[in-house]
Enzyme design. Structure first.
Site, PDB file in Angstrom:
ATOM      1  N   GLU A  35      -6.417  -7.848  -1.162  1.00 45.89           N
ATOM      2  CA  GLU A  35      -6.965  -7.820   0.200  1.00 45.89           C
ATOM      3  C   GLU A  35      -8.413  -7.384   0.158  1.00 45.89           C
ATOM      4  O   GLU A  35      -8.753  -6.442  -0.554  1.00 45.89           O
ATOM      5  CB  GLU A  35      -6.222  -6.814   1.097  1.00 45.89           C
ATOM      6  CG  GLU A  35      -4.774  -7.087   1.350  1.00 45.89           C
ATOM      7  CD  GLU A  35      -4.147  -6.031   2.280  1.00 45.89           C
ATOM      8  OE1 GLU A  35      -4.900  -5.329   2.982  1.00 45.89           O
ATOM      9  OE2 GLU A  35      -2.914  -5.902   2.279  1.00 45.89           O
TER      10      GLU A  35
ATOM     11  N   GLU B 245       0.821  -1.212   0.000  1.00 46.70           N
ATOM     12  CA  GLU B 245       0.000   0.000   0.000  1.00 46.70           C
ATOM     13  C   GLU B 245       0.862   1.271   0.000  1.00 46.70           C
ATOM     14  O   GLU B 245       0.829   2.073   0.951  1.00 46.70           O
ATOM     15  CB  GLU B 245      -0.969  -0.023   1.182  1.00 46.70           C
ATOM     16  CG  GLU B 245      -1.953  -1.189   1.087  1.00 46.70           C
ATOM     17  CD  GLU B 245      -2.972  -1.258   2.225  1.00 46.70           C
ATOM     18  OE1 GLU B 245      -2.728  -0.646   3.273  1.00 46.70           O
ATOM     19  OE2 GLU B 245      -4.011  -1.932   2.064  1.00 46.70           O
TER      20      GLU B 245
END
Lengths: 680, 680, 680
Positions: free
Chosen positions: B308, B152
């Site tokens: 995710e 991320e």
């Protein structure tokens, strides 16, 4: 020396002009369109320091020379600016010590304007140098009519908290207090054992736990104003060395709380002001009227200049509503009615880049085939018809007390109620009087008030002993005084006057206050008849925010609380003192909202005092019709949706030449200005 | 090279696996349960830098070796991570200059992840070294299927404002602009006299007074994206030196505004994405669909990986609502329907310590005797049935324009209205189309749009001249374009296009805008019929936020405002241009809320354009039924409380093997996937 | 050594006295009026460090000598303070390293109090020196009755984040954890790979991205309490070297969350407390009762001292409402009823300057001709009649568990729901019991609970394994335990107990929780009858904030959710364990609001447990009547607007000498205290 430029057209019309943002071919179109619109004055060069001095000490006036000559050739006068509100990027780099530091200790970045420390010696030197260079070069140029120093002092840097500022503050304190013992006495530093051993121990009121010395905060506010004034004086005096034309700087009355414009008033040759509406606010034309009246009062009653307002939307509000049809004209003429000898805008041509590109202008992005441009041209024509207004004065029979120091003091933390605000209370009283068609002046509480039939003191929390005596003299000599709650509580150091509240006003009001009773959030308290002496119309008033226990000591009750913590005790009192009367309002009443004038509100409460004081005003007019007399001209502005006929008007219509013999009808949304006949 | 790992089971199923948080005996239970659930891929080692390199330059791979071998022995493939999103504690101590500094100048502390400066040379060296060591050690290991660089990017450190970043920014600016004169021209620094004398004078856009140069802010946003991409490239290239398996990094589409994923798209071998629902938001399955469509579009239409999502509640929202029965399955299959070839979760086993211990997992704190675990096992079985979907593509006939630069630009201060937001407008148009069962792609405004029957531009404030021409070409060639208000206003430097708004789109739309009329907070404006050419169903639409004065110049009015500041003027227009049409919507309309499809809304407004463009879509389906076709598979997801029968469906049910001949009934809350028969 | 001064009048009456703010002639008036009011104890010298030590090492005790002697001559005892909460201005200047730094790294300015770093060695030296000098000088003076160290530890500087604090924290960690491996194990630093290589790598939990290690934050909170305690000990021990009179410091229970007063309890000779009402809060007398009960519990059941409360309004709330008629008396007597042997105020005389000038005092600005003064004099007389109460004890049959560490832990970020707060839940249970006229103690969860018939655990999120066992022992031995949701989840390091929730309480409650289901903002969930075993009155309860899936494992359902995410599953359970019962409430229920006692609320839910436990309490009394027994005295406080007759009361009225034979009638707003007859 006249306070504003002598223009052939009478009222100055135009705006900020930033030709440096455009190629030169656009300049020629600008000048042509200025003439089409009737523009006779532009403010030039406000933001071009970085272009005039591209590197420290290196100057380039070529572009400015050309535009000054071009304007001159078109007969357009120039309000020539010093560009010191937006220092060049090299200035930050070369002088990191001159950067603005906020209360939390954050160094404020560049890429915007006003991000310098007002106490910086480097800034002082650089700003003086550029002002001097400009003055030396353009003094005597026939197009230059006046000087515009800086722009909106204090817009983002009202108070700096850097170490340079701290040092300057200590010097200022030495000057004000003499020695540290006097400072300790003034600030009441026995509280919490905060006595200073030397001036060196004083810090600016940087971020601190709650309960920071309030006197320190007030002195820092004063010091900060003086720091900006010193910067202004330095530039003004630099110009003076070359030219004696009038010098101004544009104020932001009343929307720049940190600037005490009473301190500023004596520094400028002519007061000029920037005013922008809060577009989302209902009845914002009343706030405009208040701003104009306060500006005129700061100018000592002399004509002043509207330096900036907007043709339409601004760009810095959350929602930038455009103006409605006719609104720009009503705004402009309301300023003139209340003493402005100019109608100037920010800005001439809408920018294509930078932060203000969504701010309206005289010439919008859409160009000349637009309603806005047509309105601008029409307004120019209107203003030519108003040339005779120039220089005349507005007379007011009522004064409202306004004191920036009290404003600051009431905003500090740990007051009895966060809901009781200076500005809110002033606006409530102003609005009640506006709706009664009463034109008011504003006054400092220590000013000579003898010319006014009535004086209103709306929650002047900070009021010196001397000011209290001034108000007493005013009443004893026959004046009529109305004081609202939480006035006269503390002195200039935020120290409570000795004895019961309100220490500075107990004797003039003939009462004392035993205990404050702030109301819960949103709470109200009913007010009814008093001891039978009062105004029967007052039944059923509703107080907000505040109640308190009044103990009469010479005054009599006019209305009493009929509920809440002070039920059965006085809410409104009257004290006969000498040849006058002093009234007290122990809660926060609201002005009548539009169209519901039943007397059960602040407007109704003030009416018998106005009558007692003999304040003349028209009757039977709707409160959407604004009526102001300036010299021989009567301005009638209709903010409503219906035409209104005003009686007792004889004279000549300025815009249409119509003869009025006893009445004038103002169309919905329109403005009529009548040059009054004979000796009316 | 395939963009994702070749797995025997088809769809990748699994999640983040953090065995370092557990003793080794738990690992064996993990592997056993993974097999029970059908897990075939785990992302390993995302947060173990501090364990792999306990002191600078000292490495310990023992634990990781054992777990890799254990997974390998169980036949579970590994998406092996570089752990560089969470540098070790020694890194902060040894390299204080690498600490993240926020816009206010605050040095951000450790004890969390992502608190490093993305431009730090020390970070570059350390992250490259650990990536290289991991790649060198595990390249060629049979369990390693692909590489997961970092985690991320930009999660908390999207933009750093330290001096190191400032220096890197100056170098970036030199690269972009060449010389300072070009920078001044691009940034419009004649405004407020902010012309730079050299690149050294440029500061990052740290905290500043309002009105900071907007072009500076946009370039800083671009620079910051490039700083993260440079970090990614360095690690990716280090891996490349040892291994040619696919490399990805997990994006956060669309919930990481500062990351321009169009810039990122070409850097990864396969696009992977993390997506979490806003649990308290109504109809958040529509936001999920949008996220999946945008992710697929960033992937250029190729299959992508859901890296995710969550089995239940997350831990970082104010109120972390669990998923409702069936919701995890619907979410998972919706991602697959829209192009994902994986269903991966954060995380495998719920943590006992640290910040994320209340985040749901595949294996909850309650263990295997829980509804959640049973759902996880059942989903694994479902996915095995979907192996045939893998690699197939979703086709869309409609494109929505999405541009992160325009997103950023519209969020900057001092726009006409804070209520007009890029994301809000995109979601409104997306939702209207979703409710019409239209699958959309997203596209950059300069992309080749010729494959789409219809293109929608929802408030693309920043739109370059080239992009405007691209849209014109699209229409002229027969495309149908719908543009919403406040599009095409400025160029890449936030400079207003010359002339009347919308400068980049005046000619394609056949109109100009004379003045913006933002509405007051909560205000609305009625829209009715236009000049008789429009869609009668449009009567009684309600605009929010915005109105404006449209001047037709080739277009014709389809609907007009029937109230508000532009009453009687066009609200919706249509312009015939070449072989196509260009429509314009001059206010903010909302999609039909669930169940009230009367045409008086954005959905109704778009319907005739969809018809005109010939966009195929099912009719007579409730808008709680989500229908997506991917390759030969038709996904039917029922978000409502009633079963829904879909007609025209022939084929075989993937989960139950049922034969559908002309229809399929989807139970309330359920999902049916049909492998379509023949050449449907 | 007695815990509080032996005063002839019994209950200590008086307040903070700051004569240094006034000229000496005022002192004589002060003393005269103190005697008129019955004042027998004043707290002296709390804020005069800067006056006693005007320059570092230079002392001037002249003024303090004179006032001490003056008070002595008037027979007024002194609680003599060390002035160390407000260091002198020279201290900041001389010791810049001792300045407070907040979590964001901002250096906190002076001009207020408490702006020093609690870990500063310079502060330690300076505060010890002044404490020692004062103790040396005044020890043995006959007027000095006790010592008041500092003032409100942690008021603004509860936690400092400077480098000095960081160093002290590292030392504290070494002491607590021994080595860094133990710290890593305790803190769970395998999460995000945050393992520390050495103590030197630990930073205070300064501003960081979300997800900062929670165990780090908890240890920092503990360390910070210890830092303040160390400061207290140093001063206390300095005093001890000269004097053995009791030493206290004024706590702020329960309104100073960062101070763990269980840690503090053993440090003082007598517990003293400052308590201020939230004036705008409904039923704030219940919060007062809770504060007093918690203070008594911190004092181990021994009498304590109310060191500060207010006669009327405070100055630091947004709206500082004055007290209503009778409220000051009710407040004062409620504190005495719940164990205070003093009624002391901040402050004696209202200040004219500084931050607290709008705080009420015993002697207001309005002087002695005021209702407030008359109330102060009357209260003094009342207290003389209560001399016999002194030293007696309050007995409670029910304990509420209160743990500051759990309070802190639940307030950290990333919990399942921001709506579930420790304080809110404690107050809900407290209020339900208060309305049932049940007097409660508070207890740490690891305390010996065997004396209580019933123990309530309101959302004790952090509960150690040992505390869980303690509660189990309590129940097995016959206790009755009520636990509310989200209790027993984590250990002292915020690590989730192994296995299903609630790990520390599964066995005692006979259940586990499969999944939390926080409700949306404002959401509710209905609760009805359970398996038929429960209390039929419970039908129609409404839960807020929280629902969860309970799995029975020995307990049985008393009520079930009838809607929401857990419809049909247990909401309230009961577990027979040993000789006792353990109840569980899986949602947030509210106490009955005033006057609506229908059993469908928390009060109704607790009633059968109270009955089962045999907790005695009066029946048929309105819940506006507060009833507390202290020793032989029964306090009856009527908070309602109607008189209330209480039956079963025989004895002598303390204030009026009335003989009560079986009943007492308490007037509206009044207080009756009866010295009970015989052996009642």
């Amino acid at each position: 020396m006249p306070g504003y430029p002598a223009l052939p057209g009478g009222i100055a019309y135009g705006g900020d002009y930033n030709p440096e943002q455009w190629p030169e071919e656009v300049w020629r179109e600008d000048v042509r369109l200025m003439r089409e619109a009737g523009v006779n004055l532009v403010s030039l060069g406000i933001f071009n320091w970085g272009l005039l001095e591209p590197a420290e000490g290196v100057h380039d006036f070529g572009r400015l020379d050309r535009i000054v000559d071009l304007l001159d050739s078109a007969g357009i006068m120039i309000d020539l600016a010093t560009p010191t509100s937006s220092p060049p990027t090299w200035f930050r780099t070369a002088h990191p010590g001159a950067r603005l530091v906020d209360r939390e200790g954050r160094v404020i970045a560049g890429g915007s304007r006003h991000s310098f420390c007002p106490s910086s010696p480097a800034y002082a030197a650089a700003s003086e140098r550029i002002a001097e260079r400009i003055a030396a070069r353009y003094a005597g140029h026939p197009a230059v009519a006046m000087w515009h120093v800086h722009n909106e002092y204090g817009w983002a840097n009202a108070r700096c908290y850097c170490e340079t500022s701290a040092e300057a503050f200590r010097a200022w304190l030495r000057e004000r207090h003499g020695d540290v013992a006097a400072l300790n006495a003034a600030w009441g530093t026995t509280f919490w054992g905060l006595a200073y051993g030397s001036f060196e121990e004083v810090e600016p009121p940087r971020i601190a736990p709650a309960g920071q010395l309030t006197a320190l905060q007030l002195d820092y506010a004063r010091f900060s104003v003086d720091a900006h004034i010193a910067n202004f004086r330095r530039e003004r005096d630099a110009i003076r060395r070359f030219c004696d034309l009038p010098v101004t700087t544009n104020f932001m009355i009343p929307n720049c709380e940190p600037m005490d414009y009473w301190r500023w008033a004596g520094e400028v040759d002519v007061v000029s002001n920037d005013h922008y509406l809060d577009a989302g606010r209902a009845d914002n034309h009343i706030e405009l009227a208040m701003a104009a009246d306060l500006t005129r009062s700061v100018a000592g009653g002399r004509p002043w200049m509207l330096m900036e307002h907007s043709t339409g939307a601004v760009n810095w509000q959350p929602r930038n509503l455009a103006k409605r049809p006719g609104e720009m004209r009503r705004n402009s003429l309301a300023h003139v009615a209340r003493g402005s000898d100019s109608v100037l805008f920010f800005q001439w041509r809408a920018s294509r880049h930078g932060a203000e590109k969504f701010h309206s202008a005289m010439l919008p992005h859409a160009g000349t085939d637009s309603g806005l441009w047509r309105d601008v041209v029409a307004l120019g024509a209107d203003l030519r018809g108003l040339a005779g207004v120039r220089g005349s004065r507005v007379e007011a029979e009522v004064a409202l007390v306004w004191d920036w120091e009290s404003y600051w003091a009431l905003e500090l933390e740990w007051r009895p109620s966060v809901d009781l605000r200076f500005r809110e209370r002033v606006e409530a009283y102003y609005e009640a009087l506006w709706r009664e068609h009463v034109t008011v002046d504003f006054a400092h509480p220590s000013a000579d008030l003898s010319a006014y039939r009535m004086v209103v003191v709306p929650s002047s929390y900070l009021l010196t002993e001397a000011a209290g005596k001034n108000l007493r003299r005013y009443v004893e000599a026959g004046g009529h005084l109305v004081v609202s709650c939480f006035s006269g509580i503390v002195d200039e150091n935020d120290t409570i006057h000795p004895g019961a509240h309100p220490g500075a006003l107990r004797d003039v009001l003939g009462l004392s206050v035993e205990e404050f009773h702030p109301l819960p959030e949103g709470g109200t308290v009913p007010v009814g008849d008093g001891d039978g002496v009062g105004n029967g119309d007052g039944d059923g008033l509703t107080g907000r925010i505040w109640s308190e226990r009044v103990r009469l000591a010479g005054a009599r009750a006019v209305h009493a609380f009929t509920g809440g913590p002070d039920a059965g005790h006085p809410a409104v009192t009257r004290h006969e003192l000498g040849a006058g009367t002093a009234w007290y309002v122990a809660t926060a009443l609201d002005p009548a909202p539009d169209g519901t004038d039943n007397g059960r509100d602040l407007r109704g409460l003030l009416r018998p005092v106005l009558d007692l004081a003999g304040v003349p005003r028209p009757r039977d007019l709707p409160d959407t019709l604004e009526l102001v007399r300036r010299g021989r001209h009567l301005f009638l502005l209709n903010h409503g949706d219906e035409p209104v006929t005003v009686r007792g008007v004889s004279g000549t219509g300025v815009f249409d030449g119509a003869a009025h013999a006893g009445s004038a009808t103002v169309p919905a949304g329109g403005v009529t200005v009548v040059e009054l006949a004979g000796d009316t």
